[in-house]
Enzyme design. Structure first.
Site, PDB file in Angstrom:
ATOM      1  N   SER A 180       5.604  26.575  24.868  1.00 39.41           N
ATOM      2  CA  SER A 180       4.260  26.376  24.317  1.00 39.41           C
ATOM      3  C   SER A 180       4.119  26.982  22.937  1.00 39.41           C
ATOM      4  O   SER A 180       4.790  27.958  22.593  1.00 39.41           O
ATOM      5  CB  SER A 180       3.240  27.034  25.241  1.00 39.41           C
ATOM      6  OG  SER A 180       3.227  26.335  26.453  1.00 39.41           O
ATOM      7  N   ARG A 188     -31.881 -14.005   4.502  1.00 43.04           N
ATOM      8  CA  ARG A 188     -32.586 -13.285   5.559  1.00 43.04           C
ATOM      9  C   ARG A 188     -31.755 -12.164   6.190  1.00 43.04           C
ATOM     10  O   ARG A 188     -32.282 -11.306   6.871  1.00 43.04           O
ATOM     11  CB  ARG A 188     -33.056 -14.284   6.642  1.00 43.04           C
ATOM     12  CG  ARG A 188     -34.179 -15.177   6.155  1.00 43.04           C
ATOM     13  CD  ARG A 188     -34.364 -16.407   7.024  1.00 43.04           C
ATOM     14  NE  ARG A 188     -33.401 -17.469   6.718  1.00 43.04           N
ATOM     15  CZ  ARG A 188     -33.388 -18.670   7.293  1.00 43.04           C
ATOM     16  NH1 ARG A 188     -34.287 -18.950   8.224  1.00 43.04           N
ATOM     17  NH2 ARG A 188     -32.502 -19.577   6.946  1.00 43.04           N
ATOM     18  N   ASN A 190       5.476  17.297  10.171  1.00 46.71           N
ATOM     19  CA  ASN A 190       6.221  16.161   9.611  1.00 46.71           C
ATOM     20  C   ASN A 190       5.985  15.977   8.114  1.00 46.71           C
ATOM     21  O   ASN A 190       6.658  15.194   7.482  1.00 46.71           O
ATOM     22  CB  ASN A 190       5.865  14.870  10.356  1.00 46.71           C
ATOM     23  CG  ASN A 190       4.376  14.582  10.337  1.00 46.71           C
ATOM     24  OD1 ASN A 190       3.559  15.507  10.202  1.00 46.71           O
ATOM     25  ND2 ASN A 190       4.017  13.327  10.467  1.00 46.71           N
ATOM     26  N   GLY A 238     -29.277 -26.992  -1.039  1.00 44.82           N
ATOM     27  CA  GLY A 238     -29.702 -27.424   0.288  1.00 44.82           C
ATOM     28  C   GLY A 238     -28.589 -28.066   1.097  1.00 44.82           C
ATOM     29  O   GLY A 238     -27.548 -28.443   0.568  1.00 44.82           O
ATOM     30  N   ASN A 296      10.088  17.948  28.249  1.00 45.33           N
ATOM     31  CA  ASN A 296       8.747  18.503  28.424  1.00 45.33           C
ATOM     32  C   ASN A 296       8.332  19.229  27.150  1.00 45.33           C
ATOM     33  O   ASN A 296       9.053  20.102  26.659  1.00 45.33           O
ATOM     34  CB  ASN A 296       8.738  19.484  29.595  1.00 45.33           C
ATOM     35  CG  ASN A 296       7.318  19.928  29.915  1.00 45.33           C
ATOM     36  OD1 ASN A 296       6.602  19.260  30.642  1.00 45.33           O
ATOM     37  ND2 ASN A 296       6.911  21.037  29.342  1.00 45.33           N
TER      38      ASN A 296
HETATM   39  C1  UD1 Z   1     -30.892 -25.404   9.570  1.00 52.59           C
HETATM   40  C2  UD1 Z   1     -31.607 -26.753   9.762  1.00 52.59           C
HETATM   41  C3  UD1 Z   1     -32.568 -26.631  10.949  1.00 52.59           C
HETATM   42  C4  UD1 Z   1     -31.805 -26.189  12.183  1.00 52.59           C
HETATM   43  C5  UD1 Z   1     -31.028 -24.902  11.919  1.00 52.59           C
HETATM   44  C6  UD1 Z   1     -30.111 -24.594  13.089  1.00 52.59           C
HETATM   45  C7  UD1 Z   1     -31.777 -27.750   7.525  1.00 52.59           C
HETATM   46  C8  UD1 Z   1     -32.703 -28.030   6.383  1.00 52.59           C
HETATM   47  N1  UD1 Z   1     -32.324 -27.095   8.558  1.00 52.59           N
HETATM   48  O1  UD1 Z   1     -31.882 -24.446   9.224  1.00 52.59           O
HETATM   49  O2  UD1 Z   1     -33.182 -27.892  11.204  1.00 52.59           O
HETATM   50  O3  UD1 Z   1     -32.708 -26.022  13.256  1.00 52.59           O
HETATM   51  O4  UD1 Z   1     -30.214 -25.041  10.756  1.00 52.59           O
HETATM   52  O5  UD1 Z   1     -29.452 -23.396  12.931  1.00 52.59           O
HETATM   53  O6  UD1 Z   1     -30.628 -28.129   7.480  1.00 52.59           O
HETATM   54  N2  UD1 Z   1     -25.859 -24.216   3.401  1.00 52.59           N
HETATM   55  C9  UD1 Z   1     -25.013 -24.665   2.407  1.00 52.59           C
HETATM   56  N3  UD1 Z   1     -25.544 -25.009   1.208  1.00 52.59           N
HETATM   57  C10 UD1 Z   1     -26.886 -24.961   0.952  1.00 52.59           C
HETATM   58  C11 UD1 Z   1     -27.740 -24.499   1.987  1.00 52.59           C
HETATM   59  C12 UD1 Z   1     -27.195 -24.136   3.201  1.00 52.59           C
HETATM   60  O7  UD1 Z   1     -23.802 -24.728   2.582  1.00 52.59           O
HETATM   61  O8  UD1 Z   1     -27.288 -25.313  -0.150  1.00 52.59           O
HETATM   62  C13 UD1 Z   1     -25.260 -23.803   4.687  1.00 52.59           C
HETATM   63  C14 UD1 Z   1     -25.574 -22.365   5.042  1.00 52.59           C
HETATM   64  O9  UD1 Z   1     -24.556 -21.513   4.551  1.00 52.59           O
HETATM   65  C15 UD1 Z   1     -25.609 -22.401   6.567  1.00 52.59           C
HETATM   66  C16 UD1 Z   1     -25.997 -23.838   6.904  1.00 52.59           C
HETATM   67  O10 UD1 Z   1     -25.835 -24.566   5.720  1.00 52.59           O
HETATM   68  O11 UD1 Z   1     -24.337 -22.132   7.128  1.00 52.59           O
HETATM   69  C17 UD1 Z   1     -27.449 -23.939   7.393  1.00 52.59           C
HETATM   70  O12 UD1 Z   1     -28.305 -23.354   6.408  1.00 52.59           O
HETATM   71  P1  UD1 Z   1     -29.449 -22.340   6.810  1.00 52.59           P
HETATM   72  O13 UD1 Z   1     -30.082 -21.854   5.563  1.00 52.59           O
HETATM   73  O14 UD1 Z   1     -28.952 -21.359   7.779  1.00 52.59           O
HETATM   74  O15 UD1 Z   1     -30.458 -23.351   7.537  1.00 52.59           O
HETATM   75  P2  UD1 Z   1     -31.529 -22.990   8.664  1.00 52.59           P
HETATM   76  O16 UD1 Z   1     -32.760 -22.490   8.010  1.00 52.59           O
HETATM   77  O17 UD1 Z   1     -30.933 -22.174   9.710  1.00 52.59           O
HETATM   78 MG    MG Z   2     -29.231 -21.097   9.803  1.00 51.31          MG
END
Ligand code: UD1
Ligand code: MG
Length: 489
Positions: free
Chosen positions: A408, A18, A389, A81, A380
């Site tokens: 000057s 995003r 330089n 995830g 001065n």
């Molecule tokens: C997540 C939460 C949501 C919460 C929100 C708060 C989940 C499914 N949802 O949503 O409930 O309200 O954060 O900010 O967890 N990441 C990984 N590996 C992955 C996917 C994500 O390391 O496979 C990391 C991302 O880099 C990020 C964090 O996990 O730093 C959260 O992921 P993001 O995609 O931002 O989740 P949100 O949609 O914000």
């Molecule tokens: Mg997030």
């Protein structure tokens, strides 16, 4: 509080689609640091046994930021995830009993809040404790579904909300404390039942709750602490909050800030009491300001040390420099890397300095370039002086003694030395050393010719007379011709 049984897990493998960026999401900056650095630093005082950062997208770039801060990294490939990300970290958690799990994109959380969350978790013998927040606009966040005043039954992601659940305004921060012996079996039961086909960590909550395990949610005292950065607008909002907190901290230390919302201050900046910062000033990097300084509108100070009673006038830029007590800079001055201005010296308008030592009480008041130069005390430097330089290949030094007067519009061609108390005549191009107490002069001698200008004017005017009278004659001739044209029409 001892946290030897606790590991920190920071999830930082996601792409951050995003944000529409080629940079890893957690390496975007807000409040003067990368997002992930804020989080690692907030966790540091907890003294956990291990800090594990899960990396994936742009893994090397993220590791290069967090490893120097003492974290270990584990690779999540592909990124299936948040639940999958925690699972990938399992081996790195060793013998930890609890895991404090945080997303890499919610950088405003404070150490005190994390301490409170861990305490609630321990005291409640919980399987999971969620840091939640009650907000006016919960859109974009997972919602907390409670089964009683204290216990949680599930977290429901935005995309899976029923109409009734959409009304819930308690959101999931994605910061949790887990008891690992409860988490692992729950996570094993989570299915990728969502449109992204990902394993959501949030779904483990419902599994634990359904088993009758204790799931708590602690509401953050300041709802801004849970703000996540999924979009550029989120980044701007988080940056705004960090900046406000920093300005407030400096004001609490006795600093006056005019129109605070226009002033940008990085987290490592410090200032002495009674310093006054005007609107539109930026203090960046590891800048240290002394007491009773005055920073005028539009000034920018980066990674510099500024003493007491210093005045930095309008629109001056000071970078990697040292400015001692009682110095005046600007307006419109540019102090580049390696400038050291000693006590009571003065740098004026449209002056550029680089790798320059300007000793006590010396003055460089106007329109000057000083590079690779030492200027002695009370010397001065006249307006328009340039130290040459650079010869196209190398930089060379200029050494100017104490009590020197540089006239000057002088050009000092380096390498060159001007001895103590010497003079350089205005308009000179100095290519040879000028000894102490001597005068260096290098310019054409002036010749004054009395009456020359008046004579010249007479000559020029006489030369123009015939030309004028012949133009008048030409005009007369052309009139009848135009008249005849009209007649023909
Ligand atoms: C997540 C939460 C949501 C919460 C929100 C708060 C989940 C499914 N949802 O949503 O409930 O309200 O954060 O900010 O967890 N990441 C990984 N590996 C992955 C996917 C994500 O390391 O496979 C990391 C991302 O880099 C990020 C964090 O996990 O730093 C959260 O992921 P993001 O995609 O931002 O989740 P949100 O949609 O914000
Ligand atoms: Mg997030």
């Amino acid at each position: 509080m001892s946290n030897h049984d606790l590991a920190i897990v920071i999830l930082a493998a996601g792409k951050g689609t995003r944000l529409k960026s080629s940079l890893a999401k957690v390496l975007h900056r807000a409040g003067g640091r990368t997002l992930v650095e804020h989080i690692v630093r907030a966790c540091e005082p907890l003294k956990a046994r291990e800090t594990v950062v899960v990396v994936g997208h742009k893994a090397e770039d993220v590791a290069a930021v967090v490893e120097p801060l003492g974290a270990v990294t584990v690779l999540q490939q592909p990124q299936n995830g948040t639940g999958h990300a925690v699972h990938v970290a399992k081996r790195a958690l060793g013998r930890a009993k609890f895991a404090l799990t945080l997303p890499g994109d919610a950088p405003l959380v404070r150490t005190e809040t994390l301490k409170g969350l861990i305490a609630t978790h321990r005291n409640g013998n919980a399987a999971a404790t969620i840091l939640s927040s009650v907000v006016a606009d919960p859109s974009g966040y997972g919602r907390i579904v409670r089964k009683s005043e204290t216990a949680v039954s599930a977290i429901v992601e935005e995309s899976q909300l029923t109409d009734e659940q959409r009304e819930l305004n308690e959101i999931n921060s994605a910061i949790y404390c887990f008891t690992l012996e409860n988490l692992w079996p729950a996570l094993a039961q989570v299915k990728p039942n969502n449109k992204h086909r990902e394993l959501y960590l949030t779904d483990a909550i419902a599994v634990m709750s359904a088993k009758g395990e204790t799931v708590l949610a602690q509401v953050a005292a300041d709802s801004r602490e849970v703000l996540g950065c999924n979009t550029r607008a989120d980044l701007a909002e988080v940056d705004r909050v960090f900046r406000e907190w920093k300005r407030n901290a400096l004001m609490d230390c006795g600093v006056t800030i005019q129109l605070p919302e226009t002033v940008l201050i990085d987290p490592d900046v410090s200032s002495g009491e009674d310093t006054v910062i005007e609107a539109g000033v930026q203090l960046l990097g590891r800048t240290k300001l002394g007491a009773r300084c005055s920073l005028k509108t539009g000034s920018v100070v980066i990674d510099s040390v500024v003493g007491d009673d210093v005045e930095i006038k309008h629109h001056s830029l000071v970078v990697e420099s040292r400015v001692e007590d009682g110095v005046t800079i600007g307006p419109f001055a540019r102090l580049r890397t390696g400038t050291h201005v000693k006590k009571g010296a003065r740098i004026g308008n449209f002056v550029e300095t680089k790798k320059a030592l300007i000793d006590e009480g010396a003055k460089v008041p106007h329109l000057t370039y000083v590079g690779d130069t030492r200027i002695g005390a009370k010397t001065n430097i006249g307006a328009g002086t340039i130290t040459c330089n650079y010869d196209g290949f190398q930089k060379h030094p200029t050494t100017i003694g104490k009590g020197v007067f540089i006239g000057s519009n002088s050009v000092l061609v380096a390498p060159v030395r001007i001895g103590d108390h010497a003079y350089v005549a205005a308009g000179s191009t100095i290519t040879e050393n000028v000894p102490a107490d001597a005068l260096g002069i290098s310019r054409g001698r002036q010749v004054t010719k009395p009456g020359w200008a008046a004579k010249k004017r007479r000559e020029l005017s006489a030369a123009l007379q015939p030309a004028k009278s012949s133009r008048r004659a030409a005009k007369k001739k052309s009139r009848p011709r135009r008249a005849s044209k009209k007649r023909r029409r």
